[in-house]
Motif scaffolding. Structure first.
Motif, PDB file in Angstrom:
ATOM      1  N   ASN A 268       8.655   1.780 -16.694  1.00 56.63           N
ATOM      2  CA  ASN A 268       8.505   2.850 -15.737  1.00 56.63           C
ATOM      3  C   ASN A 268       6.924   2.562 -15.445  1.00 56.63           C
ATOM      4  OD1 ASN A 268      10.513   4.436 -15.058  1.00 56.63           O
ATOM      5  ND2 ASN A 268      10.332   5.889 -16.617  1.00 56.63           N
ATOM      6  N   GLY A 269       6.391   1.776 -15.216  1.00 60.43           N
ATOM      7  CA  GLY A 269       4.977   1.323 -14.895  1.00 60.43           C
ATOM      8  C   GLY A 269       4.993   1.499 -13.358  1.00 60.43           C
ATOM      9  N   TYR A 270       3.701   1.182 -12.986  1.00 63.34           N
ATOM     10  CA  TYR A 270       3.303   1.365 -11.400  1.00 63.34           C
ATOM     11  C   TYR A 270       2.263   0.334 -10.997  1.00 63.34           C
ATOM     12  CZ  TYR A 270      -0.998   3.776 -12.539  1.00 63.34           C
ATOM     13  OH  TYR A 270      -2.350   4.383 -12.790  1.00 63.34           O
ATOM     14  N   THR A 271       2.109  -0.047  -9.929  1.00 63.29           N
ATOM     15  CA  THR A 271       1.019  -0.973  -9.378  1.00 63.29           C
ATOM     16  C   THR A 271       0.614  -0.141  -7.903  1.00 63.29           C
ATOM     17  OG1 THR A 271       0.227  -3.031  -8.970  1.00 63.29           O
ATOM     18  CG2 THR A 271       2.444  -2.491  -7.970  1.00 63.29           C
ATOM     19  N   ILE A 272      -0.536  -0.504  -7.649  1.00 62.34           N
ATOM     20  CA  ILE A 272      -1.067   0.065  -6.389  1.00 62.34           C
ATOM     21  C   ILE A 272      -0.883  -1.187  -5.272  1.00 62.34           C
ATOM     22  CG2 ILE A 272      -2.898   1.306  -5.366  1.00 62.34           C
ATOM     23  CD1 ILE A 272      -3.638   2.488  -7.851  1.00 62.34           C
ATOM     24  N   SER A 273      -0.462  -0.890  -4.088  1.00 61.93           N
ATOM     25  CA  SER A 273      -0.331  -2.183  -3.272  1.00 61.93           C
ATOM     26  C   SER A 273      -0.556  -1.298  -1.686  1.00 61.93           C
ATOM     27  CB  SER A 273       0.762  -2.949  -3.405  1.00 61.93           C
ATOM     28  OG  SER A 273       0.456  -3.863  -2.261  1.00 61.93           O
ATOM     29  N   THR A 274       0.012  -1.995  -0.700  1.00 62.05           N
ATOM     30  CA  THR A 274       0.109  -1.573   0.765  1.00 62.05           C
ATOM     31  C   THR A 274       1.091  -0.639   1.086  1.00 62.05           C
ATOM     32  OG1 THR A 274       1.370  -3.396   1.244  1.00 62.05           O
ATOM     33  CG2 THR A 274      -0.930  -3.782   1.367  1.00 62.05           C
ATOM     34  N   GLY A 275       2.109  -1.022   0.304  1.00 63.29           N
ATOM     35  CA  GLY A 275       3.362   0.236   0.607  1.00 63.29           C
ATOM     36  C   GLY A 275       4.286  -0.731   1.417  1.00 63.29           C
ATOM     37  N   VAL A 276       3.972  -1.882   1.945  1.00 65.41           N
ATOM     38  CA  VAL A 276       5.151  -2.819   2.418  1.00 65.41           C
ATOM     39  C   VAL A 276       5.851  -3.331   1.705  1.00 65.41           C
ATOM     40  CG1 VAL A 276       5.251  -4.753   3.987  1.00 65.41           C
ATOM     41  CG2 VAL A 276       3.456  -2.801   4.193  1.00 65.41           C
ATOM     42  N   LEU A 277       7.170  -3.119   1.486  1.00 65.21           N
ATOM     43  CA  LEU A 277       8.225  -3.590   0.577  1.00 65.21           C
ATOM     44  C   LEU A 277       9.248  -4.375   1.523  1.00 65.21           C
ATOM     45  CD1 LEU A 277       9.075  -1.219  -2.097  1.00 65.21           C
ATOM     46  CD2 LEU A 277       8.305  -3.418  -2.481  1.00 65.21           C
ATOM     47  N   ASN A 278       9.921  -5.309   0.920  1.00 67.28           N
ATOM     48  CA  ASN A 278      11.243  -5.974   1.552  1.00 67.28           C
ATOM     49  C   ASN A 278      12.213  -5.931   0.696  1.00 67.28           C
ATOM     50  OD1 ASN A 278      12.787  -8.156   2.359  1.00 67.28           O
ATOM     51  ND2 ASN A 278      11.306  -8.647   3.949  1.00 67.28           N
ATOM     52  N   ALA A 279      13.252  -5.008   1.005  1.00 66.56           N
ATOM     53  CA  ALA A 279      14.552  -4.929   0.080  1.00 66.56           C
ATOM     54  C   ALA A 279      15.308  -6.393  -0.024  1.00 66.56           C
ATOM     55  CB  ALA A 279      15.582  -4.033   1.011  1.00 66.56           C
ATOM     56  N   ASP A 280      15.181  -7.404   0.951  1.00 67.24           N
ATOM     57  CA  ASP A 280      15.747  -8.626   0.992  1.00 67.24           C
ATOM     58  C   ASP A 280      15.167  -9.389  -0.162  1.00 67.24           C
ATOM     59  OD1 ASP A 280      17.568  -8.151   2.878  1.00 67.24           O
ATOM     60  OD2 ASP A 280      16.340  -8.952   4.457  1.00 67.24           O
ATOM     61  N   LEU A 281      13.779  -9.431  -0.636  1.00 65.55           N
ATOM     62  CA  LEU A 281      13.240 -10.170  -1.440  1.00 65.55           C
ATOM     63  C   LEU A 281      13.092  -9.352  -2.817  1.00 65.55           C
ATOM     64  CD1 LEU A 281      10.318 -11.616   0.849  1.00 65.55           C
ATOM     65  CD2 LEU A 281      12.337 -12.860  -0.046  1.00 65.55           C
ATOM     66  N   ASN A 282      12.696  -8.313  -2.643  1.00 65.79           N
ATOM     67  CA  ASN A 282      12.483  -7.188  -3.716  1.00 65.79           C
ATOM     68  C   ASN A 282      13.640  -6.456  -4.414  1.00 65.79           C
ATOM     69  OD1 ASN A 282       9.397  -6.748  -1.908  1.00 65.79           O
ATOM     70  ND2 ASN A 282       9.588  -8.292  -3.654  1.00 65.79           N
ATOM     71  N   GLY A 283      14.542  -6.415  -3.606  1.00 63.63           N
ATOM     72  CA  GLY A 283      15.811  -5.505  -4.101  1.00 63.63           C
ATOM     73  C   GLY A 283      15.564  -4.095  -3.794  1.00 63.63           C
ATOM     74  N   THR A 284      16.523  -3.310  -4.096  1.00 61.12           N
ATOM     75  CA  THR A 284      16.308  -1.786  -4.091  1.00 61.12           C
ATOM     76  C   THR A 284      16.060  -0.983  -5.202  1.00 61.12           C
ATOM     77  OG1 THR A 284      18.749  -1.771  -4.231  1.00 61.12           O
ATOM     78  CG2 THR A 284      18.189  -2.025  -2.119  1.00 61.12           C
ATOM     79  N   ASP A 285      15.499  -1.941  -6.078  1.00 60.48           N
ATOM     80  CA  ASP A 285      15.271  -1.118  -7.556  1.00 60.48           C
ATOM     81  C   ASP A 285      13.585  -0.535  -7.385  1.00 60.48           C
ATOM     82  OD1 ASP A 285      17.761  -1.715  -8.725  1.00 60.48           O
ATOM     83  OD2 ASP A 285      16.996  -3.561  -9.445  1.00 60.48           O
ATOM     84  N   ILE A 286      12.829  -1.019  -6.419  1.00 65.65           N
ATOM     85  CA  ILE A 286      11.564  -0.599  -6.502  1.00 65.65           C
ATOM     86  C   ILE A 286      11.484   0.272  -4.890  1.00 65.65           C
ATOM     87  CG2 ILE A 286       9.166  -1.379  -5.989  1.00 65.65           C
ATOM     88  CD1 ILE A 286      10.388  -2.238  -8.777  1.00 65.65           C
ATOM     89  N   VAL A 287      10.808   1.375  -5.104  1.00 66.31           N
ATOM     90  CA  VAL A 287      10.340   2.143  -3.943  1.00 66.31           C
ATOM     91  C   VAL A 287       8.876   2.501  -3.859  1.00 66.31           C
ATOM     92  CG1 VAL A 287      12.497   3.380  -4.080  1.00 66.31           C
ATOM     93  CG2 VAL A 287      10.534   4.371  -5.242  1.00 66.31           C
ATOM     94  N   SER A 288       8.437   2.668  -2.614  1.00 66.73           N
ATOM     95  CA  SER A 288       7.050   2.864  -2.369  1.00 66.73           C
ATOM     96  C   SER A 288       6.669   4.564  -2.289  1.00 66.73           C
ATOM     97  CB  SER A 288       6.451   2.216  -0.952  1.00 66.73           C
ATOM     98  OG  SER A 288       5.193   2.373  -0.667  1.00 66.73           O
ATOM     99  N   VAL A 289       5.646   4.991  -2.739  1.00 70.63           N
ATOM    100  CA  VAL A 289       5.219   6.177  -2.809  1.00 70.63           C
ATOM    101  C   VAL A 289       3.833   6.227  -2.359  1.00 70.63           C
ATOM    102  CG1 VAL A 289       5.208   8.536  -3.746  1.00 70.63           C
ATOM    103  CG2 VAL A 289       6.883   6.829  -4.390  1.00 70.63           C
ATOM    104  N   PRO A 290       3.481   7.079  -1.147  1.00 66.81           N
ATOM    105  CA  PRO A 290       2.092   7.242  -0.881  1.00 66.81           C
ATOM    106  C   PRO A 290       1.210   7.770  -1.946  1.00 66.81           C
ATOM    107  CG  PRO A 290       3.507   8.123   0.913  1.00 66.81           C
ATOM    108  CD  PRO A 290       4.274   7.823  -0.288  1.00 66.81           C
ATOM    109  N   LEU A 291      -0.046   7.240  -2.203  1.00 68.46           N
ATOM    110  CA  LEU A 291      -0.966   7.634  -3.342  1.00 68.46           C
ATOM    111  C   LEU A 291      -2.161   8.541  -2.505  1.00 68.46           C
ATOM    112  CD1 LEU A 291      -1.854   7.421  -6.275  1.00 68.46           C
ATOM    113  CD2 LEU A 291      -3.394   5.279  -5.340  1.00 68.46           C
ATOM    114  N   ALA A 292      -2.397   9.814  -3.123  1.00 67.67           N
ATOM    115  CA  ALA A 292      -3.212  10.803  -2.504  1.00 67.67           C
ATOM    116  C   ALA A 292      -4.552  10.445  -2.722  1.00 67.67           C
ATOM    117  CB  ALA A 292      -2.709  12.139  -3.165  1.00 67.67           C
ATOM    118  N   VAL A 293      -5.062   9.420  -2.057  1.00 64.90           N
ATOM    119  CA  VAL A 293      -6.391   9.180  -2.170  1.00 64.90           C
ATOM    120  C   VAL A 293      -7.083   8.950  -0.733  1.00 64.90           C
ATOM    121  CG1 VAL A 293      -6.528   8.237  -4.528  1.00 64.90           C
ATOM    122  CG2 VAL A 293      -6.131   6.803  -2.520  1.00 64.90           C
TER     123      VAL A 293
END
Length: 330
Positions: A268-293
């Motif tokens: 149940n960890g997290y990492t900070i990135s661009t928000g760009v995900l690809n379901a074909d490469l990363n699967g559907t187990d990961i979602v992107s949520v905007p960080l309020a900063v």
């Protein structure tokens, strides 16, 4: 002004004339090709057959090369011939020179290369991989040698500086911009923006915060923070994640994207990135949520000012731009 056409005979002569420039002995492309063949086949006899020259001629060419550079490139035994430690290092440089020569032949001699060449170094971005896949599919090449390195920020810059990679992909923000731009300038490297994005967190679809419209750093305090380790160059300026100076009570460093995503799901960890995900490469187990900063990051590609992009390098940039246009960036 149109390019001056250089004949095959003139080109071959250039390869031999380079030996006597300035009255001193210098290595030739032919010698480098001979050395690479011996390293590949681990036999003077076998390499000579593949090169369609006599065994004594090849053996003498290798000895002459070793004498010119003052290094023993091969160890010769009754069981065959193997590279020395110096020879292994020399081979890496020789391969780069030959690949660049093939690009020159392709551009200025209208010669169809034996293989298409392109090398990319990037931070851990799924869109960079997607563009790489699309570039290869559209290349229609019968033979190619493409390289994609997901690696550390400092190594990306070094790869582009040393022409080991045509293109590097990294980001700038308000914190690292001045430091990285200074390094790029000192190394004759130019940054080309691709897109601007606000920071997001990648979390598991089962994460308690996965359904939020936005999340705050305060809400994430109890969860493990995952980031990519940068080795000996672990300065905050080289961090792959924005907000690198923020303190995290629970922190895990990893070296590859697959491991990071497995830990995001498993812990149940997290990492900070661009928000760009690809379901074909990363699967559907990961979602992107905007960080309020109140921060923005500019992702772009870098290239050495001293070198011109190859046809495949230009094609890769086009694919990058196409992939990015397909995402809805915030």
């Amino acid at each position: 002004m149109p390019h001056r056409i250089v004949s095959r005979q003139k080109w071959d002569k250039m390869d031999t004339d380079i030996c006597d420039v300035g009255g001193s002995k210098k290595m030739t492309l032919k010698q480098l090709r001979y050395m690479m063949a011996v390293a590949q086949y681990k036999s003077i006899n076998e390499a000579a057959k593949k090169l369609f020259i006599s065994q004594p001629s090849l053996s003498n060419a290798i000895k002459e090369l070793e004498a010119e550079i003052g290094l023993e490139l091969f160890t010769r035994t009754a069981k065959g011939i193997t590279l020395t430690a110096e020879g292994t290092e020399f081979l890496k440089y020789a391969q780069q020179v030959i690949e660049q020569a093939e690009l020159l032949e392709q551009r200025y001699l209208d010669k169809k290369p034996a293989k298409q060449l392109c090398s990319i170094s990037t931070q851990h971005y799924a869109f960079a991989v997607t563009a790489f896949v699309n570039m290869i599919k559209r290349s229609a090449a019968d033979e190619y040698k493409f390289t994609l390195r997901e690696t550390r920020t400092h190594e990306i810059i070094q790869d582009v500086k040393n022409l080991q990679s045509e293109i590097g992909i990294l980001y700038l923000d308000s914190f690292n911009r001045k430091a990285l731009q200074k390094i790029l300038l000192e190394n004759h490297i130019e940054f080309h923006p691709l897109f601007e994005a606000s920071p997001h967190v990648f979390v598991s679809v089962k994460h308690p915060l996965a359904g939020n419209e936005t999340v705050t750093l305060k809400e994430l305090e109890d969860y493990p923070y995952l980031s990519f380790e940068q080795g000996e160059y672990n300065s905050f300026y080289f961090s792959e994640e924005i907000l690198s100076t923020v303190f995290h009570r629970k922190s895990i460093l990893v070296s590859d994207r697959a491991t990071l995503f497995n830990l995001v799901i498993g812990l149940n960890g997290y990492t900070i990135s661009t928000g760009v995900l690809n379901a074909d490469l990363n699967g559907t187990d990961i979602v992107s949520v905007p960080l309020a900063v109140d921060e923005r990051m500019v992702i772009g590609w870098i290239a050495n000012k001293k070198a011109r992009l190859s046809v495949q390098g230009e094609a890769y940039i086009e694919e990058l731009q196409a992939v990015i246009r397909s995402y809805k960036l915030q």
